[in-house]
Design an enzyme around this catalytic site. Structure first.
Site, short mmCIF file in Angstrom:
data_model
loop_
_atom_site.label_atom_id
_atom_site.label_comp_id
_atom_site.label_asym_id
_atom_site.label_seq_id
_atom_site.Cartn_x
_atom_site.Cartn_y
_atom_site.Cartn_z
N ARG A 182 50.68 34.73 62.66
CA ARG A 182 50.27 36.12 62.46
C ARG A 182 50.21 36.88 63.79
O ARG A 182 50.34 38.08 63.85
CB ARG A 182 48.92 36.21 61.71
CG ARG A 182 48.45 37.63 61.46
CD ARG A 182 47.41 37.77 60.33
NE ARG A 182 46.41 36.72 60.33
CZ ARG A 182 45.38 36.65 61.18
NH1 ARG A 182 45.20 37.59 62.09
NH2 ARG A 182 44.53 35.65 61.12
N TYR A 212 58.33 59.72 51.65
CA TYR A 212 58.30 58.63 50.67
C TYR A 212 56.98 58.64 49.90
O TYR A 212 55.91 58.84 50.49
CB TYR A 212 58.49 57.32 51.44
CG TYR A 212 58.59 56.11 50.56
CD1 TYR A 212 59.72 55.88 49.79
CD2 TYR A 212 57.55 55.19 50.49
CE1 TYR A 212 59.80 54.76 48.96
CE2 TYR A 212 57.63 54.07 49.69
CZ TYR A 212 58.76 53.86 48.92
OH TYR A 212 58.84 52.76 48.11
N LYS A 237 65.67 48.05 53.07
CA LYS A 237 66.82 48.86 52.70
C LYS A 237 68.03 48.44 53.54
O LYS A 237 68.41 47.29 53.53
CB LYS A 237 66.46 50.34 52.84
CG LYS A 237 65.07 50.70 52.26
CD LYS A 237 64.95 50.52 50.76
CE LYS A 237 63.53 50.60 50.24
NZ LYS A 237 62.74 51.77 50.61
N ASP A 284 60.08 58.09 60.13
CA ASP A 284 60.58 57.05 59.22
C ASP A 284 62.10 57.21 59.17
O ASP A 284 62.62 58.20 58.63
CB ASP A 284 59.94 57.25 57.84
CG ASP A 284 60.37 56.20 56.82
OD1 ASP A 284 61.46 55.62 56.99
OD2 ASP A 284 59.63 55.99 55.84
#
Ligand SMILES: *Cc1c(COP(=O)(O)O)cnc(C)c1O
Length: 407
Positions: free
Chosen positions: A60, A113, A211, A186
């Site tokens: 992590r 979005y 994407k 973005d």
């Protein structure tokens, strides 16, 4: 061996970022599918936790496979550093919250979005962070939205689903006169190959790597790029402690997908141009939203901030809701699915899918008409994509019930 940004982007998708030294000469990036890292002795562990020595501790906090992806995307964006997140929304939330506290103010584009909108308008408000949504094609609206406590300006261009374009030079210039503000873009729809917001003043660029970056529809993931200092802060606060970090296996898949990004984007864009032209000429289609058309608002930004129009197109059917649903149902090859940027052409109906949580009123205000359809043009032969659209449009629009029940 760090690969410098002097190389072309077609090369950087394959070689960019830090090279992992491993003993066996593996051509591909090794997949370090491990949760934790063994310290050779207790003192080494102590030094690593104290920040006195570099080295891995726990996945992590950092993982070599994930780090390779982070540095590769950073090289492509022309940014100093990168941070990978479990999803695109993990990237958006980690990249913004790292710089915010109760009482702060955010200016966001009114066309972003859906989940970013939900995050900003519902969750942020609950924690005392006020967000104003403004039309960022309007310089005056943007300038007058600033307050003393504004910390973030957030936008997306082109933006879903009408492919609205925002002038990054203008937003960058406005943000420059507010030194306490970070401009966050973005860049999912464009990828760093078609647009590099950092060149226009963006401090932080986020991606849904789900994407185009991955491009193969088998991962949900996000990436953040920015200055080394900002990325360090994001990694050490919102990513590490909120925990939406990327799995090594997902990073490995994206590194694999990324290698073909430049050839994929070329074909996506070329296919999209033909599909847009076909749709514009189709009689039952009243409007096509495609930045490559001369009459698309902001078209002049192609060449100035974006290398190409991209490969997401929206179009509107006069015949309305049921006709749109029928068009989707009659497709034989194109897949009915949300998401974008995959090899498969994907088509969706915003009114019943991505934008269905909005009230009919809010949808109308956002221009999400009942007959609007969005397509992410894939990598199939363009003649097959067009043939499938043609047969489904022919059948759906000529079907008498589609016309009768049209809204
Ligand atoms: C998909 C998408 C996101 C969210 O990404 P996830 O990987 O689904 O969390 C954010 N921004 C844009 C523009 C997107 O298309």
């Amino acid at each position: 061996m760090a690969k410098g940004s002097s190389m072309h982007q077609d090369t950087l998708v394959i070689h960019g970022g830090e090279y992992i030294q491993e003993p066996y000469g593996s051509l591909t990036t090794p997949l370090y599918q491990t949760s934790t890292f063994v310290f050779p002795d207790a003192e080494t562990g102590g030094r690593r936790f104290a920040g006195e020595e570099s080295g891995y501790m726990y996945s992590r906090l950092g993982n070599p496979t994930v780090n390779q992806l982070e540095s590769r995307v950073a090289a492509l964006e022309g940014m100093e550093a990168g941070a990978a997140a479990a999803t695109g929304m993990g990237a958006v939330s980690a990249a913004t919250l790292a710089f915010l506290k109760a009482g702060d103010h955010v200016i966001a584009s009114d066309c972003i979005y859906g989940c970013s909108f939900a995050l900003f308008s519902h969750l942020f408000e609950r924690f005392g962070i006020h967000v104003d949504f403004v039309d960022m094609t309007d310089q005056h609206a943007l300038e007058s939205a600033f307050r003393d406590n504004t910390k973030i300006v957030f936008l997306e261009t082109p933006a879903n689903p009408h492919l609205r374009l925002i002038d990054l030079t203008m937003v960058g210039d406005v943000c420059r006169s507010h030194p306490q503000v970070r401009m966050v873009v973005d860049n999912t729809f464009m990828t760093p190959l078609l647009q590099r917001p950092g060149e226009f003043g963006a401090h932080i660029v986020v991606h849904s790597a789900t994407k185009y970056l991955n491009g193969h529809g088998d991962v949900v993931a996000g990436v953040i790029t920015g200055s080394a200092e900002d990325i360090h802060l994001i990694k050490m606060t919102t990513l590490k402690d909120m925990g939406a970090t990327m799995s090594p296996h997902d990073a490995w898949l994206i590194i694999r997908g990324l290698k073909t990004l430049s050839v994929r984007m070329e074909k996506h864009c070329e296919n999209a141009r033909h599909v847009a032209n076909f749709l514009r000429d189709y009689p039952g289609v009243s409007q096509v939203f495609y930045p490559g058309f001369n009459d698309h608002p902001g078209h002049e930004l192609i060449g100035r901030q974006m290398k190409s129009a991209g490969a997401v197109i929206a179009f509107e059917l006069d015949a309305g809701y049921n006709a749109a649903v029928q068009v989707l149902n009659k497709l034989e090859m194109i897949r009915v699915a949300v998401s974008l940027g995959d090899a498969e052409s994907l088509i969706q109906h915003p009114a019943s899918m991505t934008h269905s949580p909005l009230s009919p009123d809010a949808r109308a205000r956002a221009g999400i008409t009942d007959g609007l359809i969005r397509i992410s043009v894939g990598l199939e032969h363009v003649d097959d994509i067009i043939a499938d659209l043609q047969q489904s449009l022919d059948r759906a629009l000529n079907a008498p019930h589609a016309k009768l029940t049209a809204v």
